[in-house]
Scaffold this active site. Structure first.
Site, PDB file in Angstrom:
ATOM      1  N   HIS A 103       0.812  -1.215   0.000  1.00 43.30           N
ATOM      2  CA  HIS A 103       0.000   0.000   0.000  1.00 43.30           C
ATOM      3  C   HIS A 103       0.851   1.274   0.000  1.00 43.30           C
ATOM      4  CE1 HIS A 103      -3.302  -2.545   2.191  1.00 43.30           C
ATOM      5  NE2 HIS A 103      -3.291  -2.770   0.883  1.00 43.30           N
TER       6      HIS A 103
HETATM    7  C1  FAD Z   1      -0.095  -7.514  -4.679  1.00 49.60           C
HETATM    8  C2  FAD Z   1      -1.028  -6.418  -4.231  1.00 49.60           C
HETATM    9  C3  FAD Z   1      -2.091  -6.729  -3.381  1.00 49.60           C
HETATM   10  C4  FAD Z   1      -2.970  -5.721  -2.973  1.00 49.60           C
HETATM   11  N1  FAD Z   1      -4.099  -6.071  -2.285  1.00 49.60           N
HETATM   12  C5  FAD Z   1      -5.044  -5.125  -2.065  1.00 49.60           C
HETATM   13  C6  FAD Z   1      -6.307  -5.479  -1.543  1.00 49.60           C
HETATM   14  O1  FAD Z   1      -6.600  -6.645  -1.299  1.00 49.60           O
HETATM   15  N2  FAD Z   1      -7.220  -4.493  -1.332  1.00 49.60           N
HETATM   16  C7  FAD Z   1      -6.934  -3.186  -1.590  1.00 49.60           C
HETATM   17  O2  FAD Z   1      -7.788  -2.325  -1.341  1.00 49.60           O
HETATM   18  N3  FAD Z   1      -5.740  -2.830  -2.100  1.00 49.60           N
HETATM   19  C8  FAD Z   1      -4.809  -3.767  -2.377  1.00 49.60           C
HETATM   20  N4  FAD Z   1      -3.640  -3.415  -2.965  1.00 49.60           N
HETATM   21  C9  FAD Z   1      -3.364  -1.990  -3.207  1.00 49.60           C
HETATM   22  C10 FAD Z   1      -4.171  -1.379  -4.351  1.00 49.60           C
HETATM   23  O3  FAD Z   1      -4.360  -2.310  -5.393  1.00 49.60           O
HETATM   24  C11 FAD Z   1      -3.441  -0.119  -4.840  1.00 49.60           C
HETATM   25  O4  FAD Z   1      -3.326   0.795  -3.766  1.00 49.60           O
HETATM   26  C12 FAD Z   1      -4.132   0.586  -5.979  1.00 49.60           C
HETATM   27  O5  FAD Z   1      -4.393  -0.305  -7.024  1.00 49.60           O
HETATM   28  C13 FAD Z   1      -3.250   1.740  -6.462  1.00 49.60           C
HETATM   29  O6  FAD Z   1      -3.851   2.357  -7.560  1.00 49.60           O
HETATM   30  P1  FAD Z   1      -3.051   3.436  -8.425  1.00 49.60           P
HETATM   31  O7  FAD Z   1      -3.978   3.927  -9.461  1.00 49.60           O
HETATM   32  O8  FAD Z   1      -2.411   4.422  -7.515  1.00 49.60           O
HETATM   33  O9  FAD Z   1      -1.839   2.639  -9.097  1.00 49.60           O
HETATM   34  P2  FAD Z   1      -1.852   1.300  -9.951  1.00 49.60           P
HETATM   35  O10 FAD Z   1      -3.143   0.613  -9.865  1.00 49.60           O
HETATM   36  O11 FAD Z   1      -0.629   0.556  -9.566  1.00 49.60           O
HETATM   37  O12 FAD Z   1      -1.741   1.816 -11.454  1.00 49.60           O
HETATM   38  C14 FAD Z   1      -0.632   2.434 -12.013  1.00 49.60           C
HETATM   39  C15 FAD Z   1      -0.602   2.072 -13.487  1.00 49.60           C
HETATM   40  O13 FAD Z   1       0.278   2.961 -14.156  1.00 49.60           O
HETATM   41  C16 FAD Z   1       1.089   2.216 -15.061  1.00 49.60           C
HETATM   42  N5  FAD Z   1       2.300   2.997 -15.256  1.00 49.60           N
HETATM   43  C17 FAD Z   1       3.235   3.290 -14.331  1.00 49.60           C
HETATM   44  N6  FAD Z   1       4.220   4.033 -14.881  1.00 49.60           N
HETATM   45  C18 FAD Z   1       3.889   4.219 -16.182  1.00 49.60           C
HETATM   46  C19 FAD Z   1       4.510   4.904 -17.270  1.00 49.60           C
HETATM   47  N7  FAD Z   1       5.687   5.529 -17.125  1.00 49.60           N
HETATM   48  N8  FAD Z   1       3.894   4.888 -18.476  1.00 49.60           N
HETATM   49  C20 FAD Z   1       2.701   4.253 -18.629  1.00 49.60           C
HETATM   50  N9  FAD Z   1       2.079   3.573 -17.640  1.00 49.60           N
HETATM   51  C21 FAD Z   1       2.668   3.574 -16.423  1.00 49.60           C
HETATM   52  C22 FAD Z   1       1.302   0.905 -14.333  1.00 49.60           C
HETATM   53  O14 FAD Z   1       1.739  -0.109 -15.184  1.00 49.60           O
HETATM   54  C23 FAD Z   1      -0.071   0.663 -13.738  1.00 49.60           C
HETATM   55  O15 FAD Z   1      -0.905  -0.021 -14.628  1.00 49.60           O
HETATM   56  C24 FAD Z   1      -2.728  -4.383  -3.373  1.00 49.60           C
HETATM   57  C25 FAD Z   1      -1.666  -4.082  -4.218  1.00 49.60           C
HETATM   58  C26 FAD Z   1      -0.819  -5.085  -4.653  1.00 49.60           C
HETATM   59  C27 FAD Z   1       0.305  -4.734  -5.584  1.00 49.60           C
END
Ligand code: FAD
Length: 538
Positions: free
Chosen positions: A473
């Site tokens: 997280h």
């Molecule tokens: C293994 C795991 C288990 C988890 N379990 C839970 C759970 O059970 N419940 C819960 O609530 N949360 C859970 N989480 C946390 C939750 O999923 C994340 O906090 C949330 O998805 C974050 O969202 P975000 O949009 O910030 O980033 P992300 O969902 O990580 O999205 C970022 C995206 O940007 C893309 N990206 C990055 N850099 C670039 C670039 N330079 N160019 C183009 N694309 C790029 C990445 O590839 C990715 O697809 C978990 C996370 C993980 C990794």
């Protein structure tokens, strides 16, 4: 590529990016381009809830970063930092637990100067996103794109955990996301009809029929282009070719808490001294970029089991899974249709606290090293994981190199604040109390870790660090705020740069008390509304 100009360019198709792509294209007035570094989500493991384990080994769908630690944590071995790299981002590989955190978390954001971000102001966005199998209510939505469901309980040990919590005199709850979070209970999950309901399925796919949305996968953005402190577009690489896109209205970074600050730094937006060190031309001095990194440190109690009912990576354990595998492929039910974490709790580590400060994840298996310690998992056993919900320790994401392909330096700086240590130790003691309750008598074997030799606070803490993990997280590295270290303002616009926002988990000023997927989705729902409210004037 025909088009090189779009109204909105969104970088990253994760939990926030897919929500934005849907909402910003919804009224048909604006063209939206969503760029994702990873490939399409073509693997069946994404759909199968129990496929979670696969992603801990995948190099294709997981960025698989490493975070540096000092020699007392995991004997100095880097901490594994999985992040999703595909359509859906981390929601495509996460454990699917649906948690929002506590009212006070968001009220604190508002108290820090973030007008509009109190719990009461964010609740409508949680509800807007949610389609809870229990229907509409004061705290839940019943019509949103994100399906949240009660799950059948398959492992007896999950039931025993709830019973043991009650035997230990602790409260129970049937809704971690209701009026009060406190208690032991079963997790609701983002699972629909036995398949994962990540944001690609919930938000992006339903929007793809629109003609004003373009999604480009395997498109790694190198930097945001700026002229005179105005974002004008992005540069990305696809199949070795460098491509430039122009944004008529805005560039929105949704790369997540590790990649978004890296992208800002690569674009010359960050601390001047750090940029100079890497010969990156300064676009805007913004010292907070990459700082304020927070994460849920996770320690475990691992116990061998006399009772062979759990999840085990041995031959007999695999054989036990055969009926469930058949069930899943015939009608999408059984153990594979669930998150392996069925039960958990939010408790106070000390009785005098006003609200929970630890979260527990109960697993019917010996789980360590993000599920990568297969040797450990070959034995019959169970584990209960404790995390410090509101760590006071903060770390950073910084550049190792000006090459976008080089992973950034991640330093969680876990336990740098002594209060976090005490919470962890008190949490481990509470877990021991639960696991010692009569409901566990039928299972209880040897405590493998920390082991009965660890009794004093110091011994418990030292042992906890030996197998320390995180709950995946990371947040806070492009923090929202109005102080000198804030990166974005309460409208999520980057301070000092026009036409550039960050919308993802990185904007959380303080880590919320729970899992971070639902909060990130709510942030994006609110951001989309803010963006659209002024879109015609921009
Ligand atoms: C293994 C795991 C288990 C988890 N379990 C839970 C759970 O059970 N419940 C819960 O609530 N949360 C859970 N989480 C946390 C939750 O999923 C994340 O906090 C949330 O998805 C974050 O969202 P975000 O949009 O910030 O980033 P992300 O969902 O990580 O999205 C970022 C995206 O940007 C893309 N990206 C990055 N850099 C670039 C670039 N330079 N160019 C183009 N694309 C790029 C990445 O590839 C990715 O697809 C978990 C996370 C993980 C990794």
């Amino acid at each position: 590529m025909d088009n090189t100009s779009f109204d909105y360019i969104i970088v990253g198709a994760g939990s926030a990016g897919c929500v934005l792509a849907n909402r910003l294209s919804e009224n048909g007035k604006y063209s939206v381009c969503l760029l994702e570094a990873g490939p399409k989500d073509n693997t069946p493991f994404i759909k199968i809830p129990a496929g979670f384990a696969y992603f801990m080994f995948s190099k294709k769908y997981n960025w698989g970063f490493d975070a540096k630690v000092d020699s007392t944590i995991r004997n100095g071995q880097p901490l594994f930092v999985p992040r999703g790299k595909t359509l859906g981002g981390s929601s495509a590989i996460n454990a699917m637990l649906y948690i929002r955190g506590q009212r006070e978390d968001y009220d604190q954001w508002a108290d820090l100067g973030n007008t509009g971000w109190s719990f009461d102001e964010l609740l409508p966005y949680f509800k807007k996103s949610e389609s809870n199998s229990r229907g509409d209510s004061e705290f839940h939505g019943g019509q949103g794109p994100l399906v949240v469901s009660d799950r059948p309980v398959h492992y007896n040990i999950s039931k025993s955990f709830i019973e043991a919590s009650a035997q230990a005199g602790l409260p129970l709850t049937d809704d971690f996301n209701g009026a009060s979070q406190e208690g032991a209970g079963y997790y609701q999950c983002t699972i629909k009809d036995g398949q994962r309901c990540g944001v690609n399925r919930a938000y992006l796919k339903p929007a793809l029929a629109r003609t004003n949305i373009t999604v480009i996968v395997e498109a790694a953005v190198n930097r945001v282009l700026t002229t005179d402190k105005v974002a004008t577009g992005v540069e990305f690489v696809k199949r070795g070719k460098v491509i430039t896109l122009n944004a008529n209205k805005e560039v929105i970074l949704s790369g997540g808490a590790i990649n978004s600050p890296q992208l800002l730094l690569l674009s010359g937006i960050g601390d001047q001294a750090q940029l100079q060190q890497h010969n990156i031309e300064l676009s805007h001095h913004l010292p907070g970029v990459g700082h304020n990194l927070q994460e849920h440190a996770d320690a475990c109690i691992l116990v061998k089991s006399k009772n062979h009912q759990g999840l085990t990576a041995s031959l007999s354990g695999i054989m036990r899974m055969v009926p469930d595998t058949l069930k899943y492929f015939s009608n999408k039910t059984g153990k594979l249709a669930n998150s392996v974490v069925e039960a958990g709790a939010f408790f106070k580590s000390r009785e005098d606290l006003s609200r929970p400060d630890i979260q527990l994840h109960m697993l019917p298996t010996l789980y360590d090293d993000s599920g990568r310690d297969i040797k450990l998992m070959r034995s019959e056993g169970y584990s209960c994981h404790v995390c410090v919900l509101r760590p006071k320790s903060t770390g950073s994401v910084s550049l190792k190199s000006s090459d976008p392909r080089t992973a950034p330096e991640i330093d969680f700086n876990l336990f740098s604040h002594p209060d976090d240590q005490q919470v962890m130790v008190d949490g481990l003691r509470l877990v021991r109390k639960i696991l010692a309750a009569p409901a566990f008598d039928v299972y209880r074997g040897e405590e493998i870790h920390p082991g009965i030799g660890a009794q004093t606070d110091e011994q418990l803490f030292d042992k906890a660090k030996e197998r320390l993990g995180t709950v995946f997280h990371p947040v806070g590295t492009c923090k929202m705020g109005i102080d000198d270290m804030a990166v974005v303002c309460p409208e999520l616009k980057v301070h000092g740069i026009k036409k550039l926002r960050v919308v993802d988990a990185s904007i959380m000023p303080r880590l919320i008390s729970g899992n971070t997927n639902a909060p990130t989705i709510a942030i994006a729902e609110k951001a989309a509304e803010m963006i659209l409210s002024t879109a015609d004037n921009d």
